[in-house]
Design a protein around this motif. Structure first.
Motif, PDB file in Angstrom:
ATOM      1  N   CYS A  70     -18.703   5.397  12.267  1.00 56.19           N
ATOM      2  CA  CYS A  70     -17.884   6.107  12.354  1.00 56.19           C
ATOM      3  C   CYS A  70     -16.632   4.896  12.130  1.00 56.19           C
ATOM      4  N   LEU A  71     -15.947   4.987  11.265  1.00 58.72           N
ATOM      5  CA  LEU A  71     -15.348   3.786  10.367  1.00 58.72           C
ATOM      6  C   LEU A  71     -14.262   4.710  10.137  1.00 58.72           C
ATOM      7  N   THR A  72     -13.125   3.992  10.995  1.00 58.75           N
ATOM      8  CA  THR A  72     -11.886   4.261  11.012  1.00 58.75           C
ATOM      9  C   THR A  72     -10.626   3.520  10.810  1.00 58.75           C
ATOM     10  N   ARG A  73      -9.697   3.120  10.365  1.00 56.35           N
ATOM     11  CA  ARG A  73      -8.246   2.466   9.546  1.00 56.35           C
ATOM     12  C   ARG A  73      -7.889   2.871  11.349  1.00 56.35           C
ATOM     13  N   THR A  74      -7.185   1.265  11.635  1.00 58.57           N
ATOM     14  CA  THR A  74      -6.392   1.525  12.832  1.00 58.57           C
ATOM     15  C   THR A  74      -5.087   0.205  11.818  1.00 58.57           C
ATOM     16  N   GLU A  75      -3.771   0.525  12.694  1.00 58.05           N
ATOM     17  CA  GLU A  75      -2.542  -0.173  12.382  1.00 58.05           C
ATOM     18  C   GLU A  75      -2.743  -1.360  12.038  1.00 58.05           C
ATOM     19  N   SER A  76      -3.810  -2.378  12.562  1.00 55.80           N
ATOM     20  CA  SER A  76      -3.899  -3.671  12.436  1.00 55.80           C
ATOM     21  C   SER A  76      -4.803  -3.470  11.299  1.00 55.80           C
ATOM     22  N   GLY A  77      -6.100  -2.748  11.088  1.00 53.29           N
ATOM     23  CA  GLY A  77      -7.377  -3.342  10.376  1.00 53.29           C
ATOM     24  C   GLY A  77      -7.963  -1.748  10.699  1.00 53.29           C
ATOM     25  N   PHE A  78      -9.245  -1.900  11.073  1.00 55.19           N
ATOM     26  CA  PHE A  78     -10.241  -1.152  11.097  1.00 55.19           C
ATOM     27  C   PHE A  78     -11.366  -1.323  12.755  1.00 55.19           C
ATOM     28  N   LEU A  79     -11.402   0.307  13.017  1.00 53.44           N
ATOM     29  CA  LEU A  79     -12.687   0.019  14.217  1.00 53.44           C
ATOM     30  C   LEU A  79     -13.741   0.497  13.642  1.00 53.44           C
ATOM     31  N   LEU A  80     -14.637  -0.232  13.799  1.00 54.94           N
ATOM     32  CA  LEU A  80     -15.994   0.441  13.835  1.00 54.94           C
ATOM     33  C   LEU A  80     -16.378   0.537  14.880  1.00 54.94           C
ATOM     34  N   TYR A  81     -17.718   2.262  14.604  1.00 50.53           N
ATOM     35  CA  TYR A  81     -18.043   2.221  15.930  1.00 50.53           C
ATOM     36  C   TYR A  81     -19.998   2.323  15.350  1.00 50.53           C
ATOM     37  N   TYR A  82     -20.743   1.744  15.578  1.00 50.42           N
ATOM     38  CA  TYR A  82     -21.577   2.063  14.676  1.00 50.42           C
ATOM     39  C   TYR A  82     -23.391   2.162  16.286  1.00 50.42           C
ATOM     40  N   ALA A  83     -23.616   3.173  15.611  1.00 51.15           N
ATOM     41  CA  ALA A  83     -24.311   3.469  16.753  1.00 51.15           C
ATOM     42  C   ALA A  83     -26.084   3.439  16.502  1.00 51.15           C
ATOM     43  N   ILE A  84     -27.107   2.460  17.054  1.00 51.55           N
ATOM     44  CA  ILE A  84     -28.161   2.011  16.798  1.00 51.55           C
ATOM     45  C   ILE A  84     -29.437   2.543  18.046  1.00 51.55           C
ATOM     46  N   ALA A  85     -30.452   3.263  17.047  1.00 54.47           N
ATOM     47  CA  ALA A  85     -31.226   3.914  18.374  1.00 54.47           C
ATOM     48  C   ALA A  85     -31.517   3.195  19.242  1.00 54.47           C
TER      49      ALA A  85
END
Length: 494
Positions: A70-85
């Motif tokens: 799940c990759l979203t924009r923030t006020e200062s850049g990007f926030l990445l959540y990356y789930a690995i099995a």
């Protein structure tokens, strides 16, 4: 060059290749039972992050889904959540399942199926990040600035739930139509920024035609196949950048120990030492290889400024031109010596992966590659201020031995499947002339290398055809028994 051009299909027996390389697909019954009965060893210690709208991006039909993002924009850049099995949570150390996966090392892919690292009940069900089911995961959180440069990063055990199962061509189509899933709406911009950052680091990416063998859907027989060029979309490249960034953050956690938040400040306060880990490394290219490429660039008319990296020069090429094919073929000589490097209390001489331009670790494909399970456990321990499990430390040398052996074997298996398909499909066409591009001229005892567009074939060619030129070549030999295909440059063409 057209992609996926259909050609004459033919029956091919890939079982003979499996037998030749000793790859048994049947899993020991005890290990299968353990996989079927596997329970989450960390069920009581997970943070519940099922609210994150994760999605997976994989080839169509894939069931061993290692990653969800799940990759979203923030006020200062990007926030990445990356789930690995979280495979380590389901595989008991020194169990029959652990021992068998150590012997196998990785999943081997054949056109007609796989020889899996884990039993399918685990890799395609219990551990796979399938949509709409709760799954244990190692959840990476990576905060980036407006240029997609990581500022803070960590990994923890979590319970997650994927919302959708996407594929590369679908993501590309959605991008082109302006209807990307909200969880990856920022992926194109993020991916482009990361690609440019890689070029600035000196990363080298090759875009040679990737031969693949696919089932011929127009034939009723299950053993009919086609040769094709694997199409690669921008979506493939963007998604790859997510995995590469995570592997780079993992390497920094291993190298920095407690100092693992990417900002230069201590993220934790425990006593866990730095330099414990498992890196994927590659030495820098030999100066002679760079000089050889520069001479080739001059010969094929490509301008390469003295202060420009090989990676930037290659990235600017139109990969459909003969000059680009020649240079990318030669650039394979820059990417040699990839290995696994153990860190255990001290840093070795080679820490970088030269093709990536940074330290790097494999952590994003534990369902398909054994090393990722171990590297992920090390990162989890560093971020949680706990000791790296003893089974991980004890297993690093055997794991590296297995990965080196099976990486070499995987390359041979892939090449054997393509060679067998080429020889089978081309065997009725011995004596036929084909249009080709000469990738490398002959050098001493080494014959020239050519690329034929239809059918897509990379092959040796005798007779000394000129490098970087479009030529006519003749098929002299196509023998399925020996998996041999040989072309010649006829005298009348010389």
């Amino acid at each position: 060059m057209e992609l996926h051009q259909r050609i004459v299909s033919a029956p091919v027996d890939f079982g003979a290749v499996r037998t030749e390389f000793g790859l048994a697909s049947d899993y020991p019954s005890e290990a299968v039972s353990e996989a079927r009965d596997a329970a989450d060893a960390f069920a009581g210690a997970r943070v519940d992050r099922r609210e994150i709208p994760l999605v997976t991006i994989d080839p169509p039909g894939a069931m061993d889904l290692d990653q969800a993002l799940c990759l979203t924009r923030t006020e200062s850049g990007f926030l990445l959540y990356y789930a690995i099995a979280d495979v380590a949570a389901l595989v008991v150390p020194d169990s029959a399942l652990a021992r068998e996966s150590l012997a196998r090392g990785q999943t081997f892919y054949f056109p007609d199926g796989t020889v899996p690292l884990h039993p399918p009940v685990l890799s395609e069900d219990r551990a796979s990040l399938l949509p709409d089911v709760d799954r244990p995961a190692a959840l990476w959180t990576i905060e980036c600035d407006a240029n997609a440069v990581p500022l803070r990063y960590s990994v923890t055990r979590a319970l997650v739930r994927s919302r959708a199962r996407l594929d590369y061509s679908g993501v590309q189509a959605d991008t082109d139509a302006g209807r990307l899933h909200p969880s990856i709406a920022a992926l194109p911009d993020f991916g482009r920024l990361r690609i440019e950052a890689g070029i600035r680091r000196g990363a080298i990416t090759l875009r040679l035609p990737a031969q693949t063998v696919i089932r011929d859907d127009e034939q009723t027989g299950i053993d009919h196949w086609q040769l094709a060029i694997e199409p690669r979309t921008e979506a493939d490249d963007w998604n790859e950048q997510v995995s590469l960034l995570t592997g780079m953050c993992a390497a920094r956690i291993m190298l920095d120990g407690n100092n693992s938040n990417g900002s230069g400040n201590h993220a934790h306060g425990g006593e866990n030492p730095a330099h414990v880990g498992l890196l994927r490394t590659m030495p820098p290219p030999a100066p002679a290889a760079i000089e050889s490429m520069r001479r080739t660039a001059t010969a094929v008319g490509v301008t390469w400024p003295a202060d420009e990296s090989a990676g930037r020069m290659l990235a600017a090429l139109d990969c459909n031109t003969p000059a680009a094919l020649v240079l990318m073929s030669e650039a394979t000589g820059l990417l040699r010596g990839a290995s696994y490097t153990i860190l255990d209390g001290q840093a070795p001489d080679t820490l970088q992966h030269s093709a990536i331009g940074a330290p790097y670790a494999h952590v994003t494909a534990p369902l398909r590659r054994l090393a990722d399970r171990y590297a992920t456990e090390i990162c989890l321990a560093h971020c949680a201020n706990t000791e790296v499990p003893q089974w991980v430390r004890d297993g690093l040398v055997p794991v590296v031995d297995t990965m080196r052996r099976t990486d070499a074997l995987a390359g041979k298996v892939e090449r054997a499947c393509v060679d067998l398909t080429e020889a089978t499909i081309l065997s009725p066409r011995v004596g036929t002339d084909f249009d080709a591009v000469v990738l490398r001229e002959a050098n001493g005892t080494r014959p020239a290398e050519i690329f034929i567009d239809t059918p897509p074939v990379l092959a040796k060619c005798t007779g000394g055809p000129p490098e970087g030129q479009h030529v006519k070549v003749r098929l002299d030999v196509s023998d399925p028994a020996t998996r041999t295909v040989t072309f010649s440059y006829p005298p009348e063409q010389q």
